[in-house]
Scaffold this active site. Sequence first.
Site, PDB file in Angstrom:
ATOM      1  N   HIS A  12     -22.867   7.662  10.207  1.00  0.00           N
ATOM      2  CA  HIS A  12     -22.982   9.097  10.000  1.00  0.00           C
ATOM      3  C   HIS A  12     -23.781   9.700  11.137  1.00  0.00           C
ATOM      4  CE1 HIS A  12     -23.637  12.955   8.071  1.00  0.00           C
ATOM      5  NE2 HIS A  12     -22.618  12.631   7.314  1.00  0.00           N
ATOM      6  N   ASP A  24     -17.845   8.580   1.874  1.00  0.00           N
ATOM      7  CA  ASP A  24     -16.426   8.251   1.732  1.00  0.00           C
ATOM      8  C   ASP A  24     -16.183   6.808   1.343  1.00  0.00           C
ATOM      9  OD1 ASP A  24     -15.406  10.766   2.355  1.00  0.00           O
ATOM     10  OD2 ASP A  24     -15.852  10.438   4.457  1.00  0.00           O
TER      11      ASP A  24
HETATM   12  N1  CMC Z   1     -17.564   1.303  12.977  1.00  0.00           N
HETATM   13  C1  CMC Z   1     -17.927   0.684  14.127  1.00  0.00           C
HETATM   14  N2  CMC Z   1     -18.768   1.219  15.038  1.00  0.00           N
HETATM   15  C2  CMC Z   1     -19.254   2.452  14.791  1.00  0.00           C
HETATM   16  C3  CMC Z   1     -18.931   3.145  13.615  1.00  0.00           C
HETATM   17  C4  CMC Z   1     -18.058   2.533  12.679  1.00  0.00           C
HETATM   18  N3  CMC Z   1     -17.717   3.163  11.548  1.00  0.00           N
HETATM   19  N4  CMC Z   1     -19.561   4.348  13.627  1.00  0.00           N
HETATM   20  C5  CMC Z   1     -20.250   4.387  14.772  1.00  0.00           C
HETATM   21  N5  CMC Z   1     -20.083   3.236  15.477  1.00  0.00           N
HETATM   22  C6  CMC Z   1     -20.739   2.859  16.752  1.00  0.00           C
HETATM   23  C7  CMC Z   1     -20.147   3.614  17.934  1.00  0.00           C
HETATM   24  O1  CMC Z   1     -19.083   2.894  18.520  1.00  0.00           O
HETATM   25  C8  CMC Z   1     -21.357   3.731  18.824  1.00  0.00           C
HETATM   26  O2  CMC Z   1     -21.577   2.482  19.435  1.00  0.00           O
HETATM   27  P1  CMC Z   1     -22.256   2.398  20.916  1.00  0.00           P
HETATM   28  O3  CMC Z   1     -23.602   3.033  20.784  1.00  0.00           O
HETATM   29  O4  CMC Z   1     -22.286   0.948  21.215  1.00  0.00           O
HETATM   30  O5  CMC Z   1     -21.332   3.165  21.817  1.00  0.00           O
HETATM   31  C9  CMC Z   1     -22.507   3.950  17.849  1.00  0.00           C
HETATM   32  O6  CMC Z   1     -22.097   3.312  16.633  1.00  0.00           O
HETATM   33  C10 CMC Z   1     -22.801   5.419  17.584  1.00  0.00           C
HETATM   34  O7  CMC Z   1     -21.592   6.028  17.188  1.00  0.00           O
HETATM   35  P2  CMC Z   1     -21.163   7.528  17.513  1.00  0.00           P
HETATM   36  O8  CMC Z   1     -19.664   7.620  17.572  1.00  0.00           O
HETATM   37  O9  CMC Z   1     -21.923   8.013  18.704  1.00  0.00           O
HETATM   38  O10 CMC Z   1     -21.694   8.258  16.249  1.00  0.00           O
HETATM   39  P3  CMC Z   1     -21.338   9.730  15.854  1.00  0.00           P
HETATM   40  O11 CMC Z   1     -22.555  10.307  15.269  1.00  0.00           O
HETATM   41  O12 CMC Z   1     -20.711  10.460  16.983  1.00  0.00           O
HETATM   42  O13 CMC Z   1     -20.179   9.553  14.757  1.00  0.00           O
HETATM   43  C11 CMC Z   1     -19.097   9.132  12.705  1.00  0.00           C
HETATM   44  C12 CMC Z   1     -20.403   9.566  13.395  1.00  0.00           C
HETATM   45  C13 CMC Z   1     -19.227   9.380  11.226  1.00  0.00           C
HETATM   46  C14 CMC Z   1     -17.946  10.005  13.229  1.00  0.00           C
HETATM   47  C15 CMC Z   1     -18.841   7.631  13.021  1.00  0.00           C
HETATM   48  O14 CMC Z   1     -19.898   6.853  12.502  1.00  0.00           O
HETATM   49  C16 CMC Z   1     -17.498   7.155  12.490  1.00  0.00           C
HETATM   50  O15 CMC Z   1     -16.491   7.305  13.171  1.00  0.00           O
HETATM   51  N6  CMC Z   1     -17.462   6.593  11.231  1.00  0.00           N
HETATM   52  C17 CMC Z   1     -16.213   6.180  10.631  1.00  0.00           C
HETATM   53  C18 CMC Z   1     -15.514   7.405  10.073  1.00  0.00           C
HETATM   54  C19 CMC Z   1     -16.189   7.893   8.809  1.00  0.00           C
HETATM   55  O16 CMC Z   1     -16.506   7.146   7.909  1.00  0.00           O
HETATM   56  N7  CMC Z   1     -16.353   9.242   8.745  1.00  0.00           N
HETATM   57  C20 CMC Z   1     -16.928   9.904   7.553  1.00  0.00           C
HETATM   58  C21 CMC Z   1     -18.257  10.559   7.841  1.00  0.00           C
HETATM   59  S1  CMC Z   1     -19.128  11.061   6.352  1.00  0.00           S
HETATM   60  C22 CMC Z   1     -18.174  12.300   5.677  1.00  0.00           C
HETATM   61  C23 CMC Z   1     -18.068  13.509   6.532  1.00  0.00           C
HETATM   62  O17 CMC Z   1     -19.102  14.107   6.875  1.00  0.00           O
HETATM   63  O18 CMC Z   1     -16.959  13.893   6.850  1.00  0.00           O
END
Ligand code: CMC
Length: 429
Positions: free
Chosen positions: A306, A363
């Site tokens: 998140h 989720d």
């Molecule tokens: N699986 C594997 N790696 C992950 C995941 C995941 N679900 N989420 C983040 N990472 C890694 C990402 O690759 C990055 O790694 P590095 O630092 O080595 O490059 C690190 O963790 C930070 O990730 P980020 O993409 O910079 O994080 P963000 O804040 O931009 O994204 C997120 C947040 C929710 C989009 C992401 O965690 C994700 O894609 N999760 C899976 C989709 C999901 O469950 N979404 C629902 C969110 S809650 C409901 C809502 O608000 O809609």
Amino acid sequence: MARTATLTYGDKKIELPVIEGSEGELGIDISQLRDKTGLITLDPGFGNTGSCASAITFIDGEKGILRYRGIPIEQLAEKSRFIETAWLLIFGRLPKKNEMTRFSDRLTDNAHLHESFRHHFEGFPVDAPPMAIMSAMLNTLACFHTEFLELEGDEAFEEATARLISKVRTIAAYSYRKTSGLPLVYPDPKLKYVANFLHMMFSEPYKQYICPPEIERALNMVLLLHADHEQNCSTSTVRIVGSSKANLFASVAAGNSALWGPLHGGANVAVLEMLEKIRRGGISAENYVKLAKDKNSGVRLMGFGHRVYKHFDPRAKILKSASDQVLALHGAKDPLVDIARRLEDLALNDSYFVDRKLYPNVDFYSGIIMKAIGIPVNMFTVMFAIGRMPGWIAQWKEQHNEHESRIARPRQVYTGPTLTDYIPIEQRT
Ligand code: CMC
């Protein structure tokens, strides 16, 4: 004494005001930065940018705290219902008895859609994605309620709010009925919000769906837990669209489109698809986790991570125990729950996820509850939209009532070609 932050760039040194929120959150006000230095800030994904000051929802992502209008989400999940929480978010405090009754009556009076909507539903192909229908129909509402395009005064606002919150559920149910080839079922004024929705989803002309109280309570909780989450992607979209003075219907329709994406509201569908894939034996839980850690795979562990929560998502915690209760009610064991627990266990003991502070989000468990209730997977994001509607409305209202709100218009750092002459087509090589 007012606090400031000092920024030095070249021979320029400027003082920027530091704003403090009611929970001690600090933010540097950079609104004068460009005027004073010629510089802008660059923050892709807005991870460090506060787009507004808001009194609606408080989140402390480090401590796993979520409060609506100051009230902890745990208390609301236990004691409140979706509609009461919606009123709280939109009008700023818990409603008194007469206010709650008036609002409930308004919801009941507005549950039906104008009969002409049937023709709109008829026009969609049977395999139309329900989220596409939802966005289209929220915009269509603006055609049927032109009196609410200019919202001035509390009375008009409450009426428009009741229409949206009530009708979004009817649109959702109709989109399911249409894409399943089932006859549309009219709302029943005797039923409360959630029971009425499930009636429109699952009743047949010859057999009324009777909603067990435990199911009604569980779905109330799911909707309530989704009701607002401060400046997330869809809510920011609502505010950006609203900042141009676009009407409430157009603004929430845009928010709904933003919600559709798999990294936002679409994640609940992606979680179920992931669990199903593992159940069918396409891949083991262990290998899925391995794949999610491999940056080249393009795979993420859906329902994990998140932007704000770096400890745990309090909504996921509540839903995890609620899912136990709903499944116990059915007396059935869902193999997907075992797979979800296995994935959770693997991830929580893996340094990749631990180091990046990736925990289950809302989720991860909401889909299991919705599936147990009988809601089809392609409707999960639509359910999120029903739940998030009060938050979108509350945020739109807050912005609308600000006298000094400006149109949202971010800047950019241009990285394209420098001045380039036009070349006539016959001279191009
Ligand atoms: N699986 C594997 N790696 C992950 C995941 C995941 N679900 N989420 C983040 N990472 C890694 C990402 O690759 C990055 O790694 P590095 O630092 O080595 O490059 C690190 O963790 C930070 O990730 P980020 O993409 O910079 O994080 P963000 O804040 O931009 O994204 C997120 C947040 C929710 C989009 C992401 O965690 C994700 O894609 N999760 C899976 C989709 C999901 O469950 N979404 C629902 C969110 S809650 C409901 C809502 O608000 O809609």
